[in-house]
Design an enzyme around this catalytic site. Structure first.
Site, PDB file in Angstrom:
ATOM      1  N   LYS A 178       0.866  -1.184   0.000  1.00 20.83           N
ATOM      2  CA  LYS A 178       0.000   0.000   0.000  1.00 20.83           C
ATOM      3  C   LYS A 178       0.901   1.232   0.000  1.00 20.83           C
ATOM      4  CE  LYS A 178      -2.013   3.064   1.982  1.00 20.83           C
ATOM      5  NZ  LYS A 178      -1.859   4.499   1.637  1.00 20.83           N
TER       6      LYS A 178
ATOM      7  N   GLY B  56       6.421   4.865   8.507  1.00 21.57           N
ATOM      8  CA  GLY B  56       5.611   6.084   8.524  1.00 21.57           C
ATOM      9  C   GLY B  56       5.694   6.750   9.870  1.00 21.57           C
ATOM     10  N   SER B  57       4.643   7.476  10.223  1.00 26.65           N
ATOM     11  CA  SER B  57       4.663   8.271  11.450  1.00 26.65           C
ATOM     12  C   SER B  57       4.369   7.402  12.678  1.00 26.65           C
ATOM     13  CB  SER B  57       3.612   9.371  11.351  1.00 26.65           C
ATOM     14  OG  SER B  57       2.333   8.789  11.173  1.00 26.65           O
TER      15      SER B  57
ATOM     16  N   GLU C 189       2.369   8.181  14.955  1.00 26.52           N
ATOM     17  CA  GLU C 189       0.924   8.256  15.179  1.00 26.52           C
ATOM     18  C   GLU C 189       0.206   7.108  14.454  1.00 26.52           C
ATOM     19  OE1 GLU C 189      -0.494  11.896  13.510  1.00 26.52           O
ATOM     20  OE2 GLU C 189      -2.593  11.295  13.776  1.00 26.52           O
TER      21      GLU C 189
ATOM     22  N   GLY D 103       1.698   4.431  13.322  1.00 28.93           N
ATOM     23  CA  GLY D 103       2.274   3.200  13.866  1.00 28.93           C
ATOM     24  C   GLY D 103       1.439   2.678  15.033  1.00 28.93           C
TER      25      GLY D 103
ATOM     26  N   GLU E 272       8.953   1.110  11.251  1.00 32.64           N
ATOM     27  CA  GLU E 272      10.043   2.076  11.054  1.00 32.64           C
ATOM     28  C   GLU E 272       9.396   3.442  11.145  1.00 32.64           C
ATOM     29  OE1 GLU E 272      13.162   1.433  10.719  1.00 32.64           O
ATOM     30  OE2 GLU E 272      13.179  -0.688  10.194  1.00 32.64           O
TER      31      GLU E 272
ATOM     32  N   CYS F 118      13.390  10.512   7.545  1.00 38.74           N
ATOM     33  CA  CYS F 118      13.132  10.128   8.939  1.00 38.74           C
ATOM     34  C   CYS F 118      14.403  10.262   9.766  1.00 38.74           C
ATOM     35  CB  CYS F 118      12.600   8.706   8.984  1.00 38.74           C
ATOM     36  SG  CYS F 118      13.573   7.581   8.003  1.00 38.74           S
TER      37      CYS F 118
ATOM     38  N   GLU G 294       9.199  16.128  14.877  1.00 38.75           N
ATOM     39  CA  GLU G 294       9.761  15.853  13.570  1.00 38.75           C
ATOM     40  C   GLU G 294       9.272  16.933  12.599  1.00 38.75           C
ATOM     41  OE1 GLU G 294       8.399  12.139  11.952  1.00 38.75           O
ATOM     42  OE2 GLU G 294      10.452  11.715  11.349  1.00 38.75           O
TER      43      GLU G 294
END
Ligand code: NAP
Ligand code: MG
Length: 497
Positions: free
Chosen positions: A196, A248-249, A251, A253, A270, A304, A401
């Site tokens: 995705k 991804g973020s 949040e 995650g 990650e 990241c 971030e």
């Protein structure tokens, strides 16, 4: 597409962008079940780039069923045949690097040259590296004592087996590369996958489906379903998915961890970072300026691992920050397809608002921009490379971030040490150290809470080196042998002879 873009892109990319891009499920390009599409934009102009089939939970379900059907046959394919197929993907990516680079540049905003020579070239390297692993996944024989069965002989061994159907969810900052880093080890280990991509950058993933097709993968082994967060959420919650590998973020995650609870599927994450780049007074000054500039500015700061907290020893702080601001002020901005542009636009209006929000917050609270400080131009989502000083540890630009071309520079006193400040973050993804004192470098590296530490360089990645985060930067490791561990499980077999 604008006229200029039309003149630059290769015919194959132009042709690719022309039709609606479809989902790739069970070896076929198909429309979404709903028939819906969404638009992906060119961030250099904010204009329409392509129409993409809008995958939703019904499409995820189809893809999962295809991947399930394909799983046992794929896991049974001889390792050297899996190796040959995966290697072929690497070769095709190399052959088509210019096309992939242009497409990534148009969709994401990054430099086409970088997208082909770094993103695509590294993705090809990742496929080749894990092609090699397909024939090297081994269990072991175990010399058991069997204390509760004193009589008899035993033959005990372990098997390393694939996890099953894996959902791979990736972000927009390195769309092709992030996909490669999950696809290659998952496939080498004998798993089937549903990828995705991020809604902002679905195109190279769809072009990659052409590559899997051409390489000769059996239907259902690789399925690619572009869509929004809802499609990712459906994948994470699906009862017939055995594992989610997510980048991804933090949040999202957390949402994935929640969604995975139903069938207790495996999850690797990650996530984000807020990495320190530490410059000691005894560092090679020019190398540290260039290196720590690269740390926060590469990919326009949309990394990241970005070294967005710059700590400089007090005796050189002023001279160093002026030098880095000076270097940053000469960096040329422009669309990714402009060969003279060094950095491009941020990926979206949302990211532009987010990054300028951090800048405004810092500047309002008393930070000073040595260079930059605001949006660049009026078209597209560009932000000026920005060096902030007079920042306090509690500022959002120091804690959160930023994901833009912004660095917060702070000084430190060598007697008081730097490790406590450097570790003062919920994240622990990466760190940079600049010094000529080799003992100090290694001592500091040991004390930093970070998954990757780079000494006298930054972004020192290699496919063979494990990558991942401490603290809230993630669970598990990608790349290297760890990439195979993430996509295999161990079976212990014990035979009474
Ligand atoms: P994001 O919002 O977390 O999105 C990442 C992916 O998750 C996208 O494909 C997204 O789809 C999907 N998603 C959104 N909501 C979901 C849900 N509820 N369930 C499942 N999937 C969902 O991250 P981003 O803004 O795209 O990317 C930036 C972040 O990625 C940063 O925090 C950065 O540090 C992190 N990152 C980490 C690494 C690493 O290796 N550690 C590498 C690159 C980036 P949509 O695009 O449709 O929302
Ligand atoms: Mg786009």
């Amino acid at each position: 597409m604008t006229v200029v873009v039309e003149q630059i892109v290769t015919p194959r990319v132009r042709e690719f962008l022309a039709g609606t891009k479809q989902l790739y499920i069970d070896g076929e390009f198909v429309d979404a079940v709903s028939g819906r599409t969404f638009v992906t934009l060119d961030p250099a102009t904010g204009e329409h780039l392509a129409d993409v089939a809008h995958g939703e939970s019904a499409d995820i379900d189809r893809a999962v069923r295809a991947a399930r059907r394909a799983f046992e046959p794929w896991a049974a394919v001889k390792p050297n045949e899996r190796e040959r197929l995966i290697w072929r993907v690497g070769d095709l990516l190399t052959e088509r690097a210019a096309e992939f680079g242009q497409l990534e540049s148009l969709d994401n905003g990054k430099s086409a040259a970088v997208a082909s020579s770094v993103d695509t070239a590294w993705a090809a390297d990742v496929f080749r590296y894990y092609a090699g692993w397909a024939t090297k996944i081994e269990g072991s024989t175990v010399n058991v004592s069997m204390p509760f069965a004193p009589v008899g002989e035993f033959h005990a061994y372990t098997l390393r087996e694939p996890v099953g159907v894996c959902g791979l969810i990736v972000p927009w900052n390195f769309p092709l590369l992030m996909a490669a880093r999950k696809l290659a080890p998952a496939l080498a280990a004998g798993n089937t996958v549903i990828l995705k991509p991020a809604e902002q950058t679905p195109l190279t993933a769809i072009m990659l489906a052409e590559v899997f097709e051409e390489a000769g993968f059996p239907p259902g082994v690789v399925n690619i379903v572009p869509g929004f967060g809802e499609a990712g959420a459906a994948l994470a919650a699906h009862d017939d998915v055995d594992k989610i590998a997510f980048t991804g973020s933090a949040e999202v995650g957390r949402k994935i961890v929640d969604a995975a609870k139903g069938n207790l599927k495996r999850v690797s994450l990650e996530l984000g970072g807020k990495s320190p780049s530490i410059v000691f007074a005894d560092a090679d000054f020019d190398a540290a300026v260039q290196g720590s500039l690269n740390a926060w500015l590469f990919n326009h700061g949309q990394c990241c691992v970005g070294g967005t907290r710059l700590y400089v020893e007090d005796s050189i702080f002023e001279r160093f920050t002026e030098a880095i601001a000076d270097a940053a002020s000469y960096v040329r901005l422009g669309p990714g397809l402009d060969p003279t542009a060094e950095i491009g636009p941020l990926v979206s209006q949302e990211q532009l608002d987010r990054v300028t929000g951090y800048l405004d917050d810092g500047l309002c609270n008393g930070a000073r921009a040595l260079t930059g400080g605001k949006r660049w131009g009026e078209r597209g989502y560009f932000v000026e490379p920005t060096v902030l000083v007079d920042v306090k540890p509690e500022f959002s630009v120091v804690r959160e971030e930023t994901f833009g071309p912004v660095v917060a520079a702070m000084s430190f006193n060598a007697d008081e040490g730097i490790v406590t400040a450097a570790n003062d973050s919920i994240y622990g993804l990466a760190a940079g150290i600049w010094t000529r004192d080799i003992s100090k470098a290694h001592r500091t590296a040991r004390r930093l809470k970070a998954g990757s530490v780079w000494i006298n360089q930054y972004n020192g990645f290699d496919t063979a080196m494990p990558f991942g985060g401490y603290k809230q930067s993630g669970w598990g490791r990608e790349l290297g042998a760890s990439g195979i561990d993430a996509f295999t499980q161990t079976k212990a077999v014990n035979v009474a002879l």
